[in-house]
Design an enzyme around this catalytic site. Structure first.
Site, PDB file in Angstrom:
ATOM      1  CG  HIS A  25      10.697  42.804  -2.513  1.00  0.00           C
ATOM      2  ND1 HIS A  25      10.716  42.131  -3.176  1.00  0.00           N
ATOM      3  CD2 HIS A  25      11.001  44.166  -3.250  1.00  0.00           C
ATOM      4  CE1 HIS A  25      11.176  42.379  -4.589  1.00  0.00           C
ATOM      5  NE2 HIS A  25      10.975  43.978  -4.454  1.00  0.00           N
TER       6      HIS A  25
ATOM      7  CB  SER B 228      -7.268  37.865  23.826  1.00  0.00           C
ATOM      8  OG  SER B 228      -6.939  36.404  24.124  1.00  0.00           O
TER       9      SER B 228
ATOM     10  CE  LYS C 203      -3.638  39.441  21.123  1.00  0.00           C
ATOM     11  NZ  LYS C 203      -3.422  38.216  19.326  1.00  0.00           N
TER      12      LYS C 203
ATOM     13  CD  GLU D 147      -7.046  38.518  12.980  1.00  0.00           C
ATOM     14  OE1 GLU D 147      -6.127  38.026  12.087  1.00  0.00           O
ATOM     15  OE2 GLU D 147      -7.989  39.067  13.532  1.00  0.00           O
TER      16      GLU D 147
END
Ligand code: ARG
Length: 469
Positions: A166, A287, A293, A300
């Protein structure tokens, strides 16, 4: 659109019974050469084999068969060197290759190749031949990915980390144990792909348009020539079946699902909040606005592409559903999803191998995330070993967690006196026995567990599977 009557090499292949012209938009709509040309070699190979079968039954002379083989060799070379010049009426790779063959060897010889054959058995054969080749390349990429994971698991076996259920801290495990869990998913993909290959390797050639071949071509010979395991035993099935593509798309969707799940783990672990892993620069991007970043774009994209492959699978399954028997043009719709699935899988597996092979792990962060409450089950197990029933020890351990929480300490900091108020079976050895993450992991020594011995066993099983498949 040009139709030079009287010279069949300039007509549509099927143009004989037609008097009207094709609507230009329809002409374009019907054309698939722009994508099916990637099967050019399979098409040439199938045709050469078929010309040999025609020679065996006396439809072609030795000279004609030789000429066809020579001509098709040239056609293949033109595709290979990107000098093949498509004509507007080249509807698909089959018509293009045959048109060009007739230009090279003359229509009197080239025009005999299609005797008893249809594009229906031809395309089904090309697709299977092409896919067999691609599947074996993809299998290699999958094995490389598994091997990178297994190598890492072996090298980094010392590293402990929290195991989650979980997405909540649950019990201590080894990083290797987690890596291998994903490797086992990929291993199931590997064995599924191996099991699928014989079902792809079924020869449709010699089934004709639907009703079989009237010239008695030797289909066992064709299968042997082309390296197929078996021949389609029913010509209606042979021409109308695309289950091998459905299965491959399903395989691709499920494999990408595994890529996506592991990518998700790594994305979470690469956040500052976790800090367990850091992607190498080779597989990250920055970024355009926020200079600090480093984004896990590779992961992704992989996660996103799993949706794409699933879509190709479901789309084509919808196209198939409800088709009448044998060939229908809807079947051409298998090609773009198939090609896209092959391209996506090939790229994804290689990128993922790179990501997994180059990421850095932070042992300190992983082990720093282990907390004593994750040993509450071990505490219950301690009393089990002293003869107390688990249902009772579970309760006692829960009480210890509550007591620790109430007094703002960890369960390893409670005193023996405090433990004795919970159960008289506690002894001094509880501290050394239970509150040690390495010991906890090593105690899980049944097959499948995270102990060193069991991790080594998992490594062996996977290495054997990679070499056996
Ligand atoms: N390009 C077609 C396909 O991929 C080849 C078969 C065409 N057959 C036909 N009867 N029109 O399905």
């Amino acid at each position: 659109m040009t139709e030079a009557k009287g010279d069949f090499t300039k007509q549509k292949l099927w143009g004989g019974r037609f008097t009207g012209q094709t609507d230009p938009l329809m002409h374009e709509f019907n054309q698939c050469l722009r994508y099916d040309q990637r099967m050019y070699l399979a098409d040439v190979r199938g045709s050469i084999a078929y010309s040999k079968a025609l020679l065996k039954v006396g439809i072609l002379t030795q000279h004609e068969a030789n000429e066809i083989e020579r001509g098709l060799g040239e056609v293949a070379k033109e595709w290979e060197t990107k000098t093949f010049a498509p004509e507007p009426d080249d509807e698909d790779i089959h018509t293009a290759n045959e048109r060009r063959l007739s230009e090279i060897v003359g229509k009197d010889i080239g025009g005999k190749l299609h005797t008893g054959r249809s594009r229906n058995d031809q395309v089904a054969t090309d697709l299977r031949l092409w896919l067999l080749e691609e599947a074996s390349t993809i299998k290699k990429y999958l094995k490389d990915l598994i091997t990178v994971m297994v190598d890492r698991a072996e090298k980094e076996v010392d590293v402990l980390m929290p195991g989650y259920t979980h997405l909540q801290r649950a019990q201590p495990i080894r990083w290797s144990h987690l890596l291998l869990s994903h490797a086992f998913s990929f291993n199931s993909d590997l064995t599924r792909l191996s099991a699928l290959l014989p079902r792809i390797s079924v020869l449709p050639l010699g089934c004709g348009a639907l009703a079989g071949n009237p010239f008695g071509v030797d289909r066992d010979f064709l299968a042997k020539e082309l390296g197929f395991d078996s021949v389609a035993e029913n010509s209606l099935y042979g021409t109308g079946d695309r289950d091998f593509i459905v299965e491959f798309l399903q395989w691709g969707a499920s494999t990408m699902g595994h890529v996506s799940r592991m990518a998700e783990d790594l994305i979470i672990y690469s956040t500052a909040e976790f800090g367990f892993v850091q992607l190498s620069d080779a597989y990250s991007t920055g970024s355009s606005m926020m200079p600090q970043k480093k984004n896990p774009d590779s992961l992704e994209l992989l996660r996103g592409k799993s949706g794409r492959v699933f879509g190709q699978m479901s789309g084509f399954m919808m196209s198939l559903k409800g088709l009448p028997s044998t060939y229908n043009k809807d079947l051409q719709e298998c090609q773009e999803p198939l090609f896209d699935c092959v391209d996506t899988l090939s790229a994804s597996l290689r990128i993922f191998e790179g990501v997994v092979g180059t990421l850095a792990i932070n042992k300190k962060k992983m082990e720093g995330a282990l907390t004593m409450d994750m040993l509450a089950t071990d505490l219950a197990d301690y009393l089990v070993r002293k003869g107390v029933p688990f249902r009772e020890t579970h309760h006692v351990s829960g009480k210890a967690v509550a007591l620790a929480e109430a007094t703002s300490v960890s369960i390893s900091q409670l005193t023996l006196e405090q433990y004795l108020t919970l159960n008289p079976k506690f002894e001094q050895d509880v501290f050394a026995d239970v509150f040690d993450f390495e010991k906890s992991v090593e105690k899980r020594n049944a097959i499948g567990g995270p102990s060193r011995e069991m991790v080594a066993r998992q490594v062996r099983v996977l290495r054997k599977s990679v070499s056996d498949n």
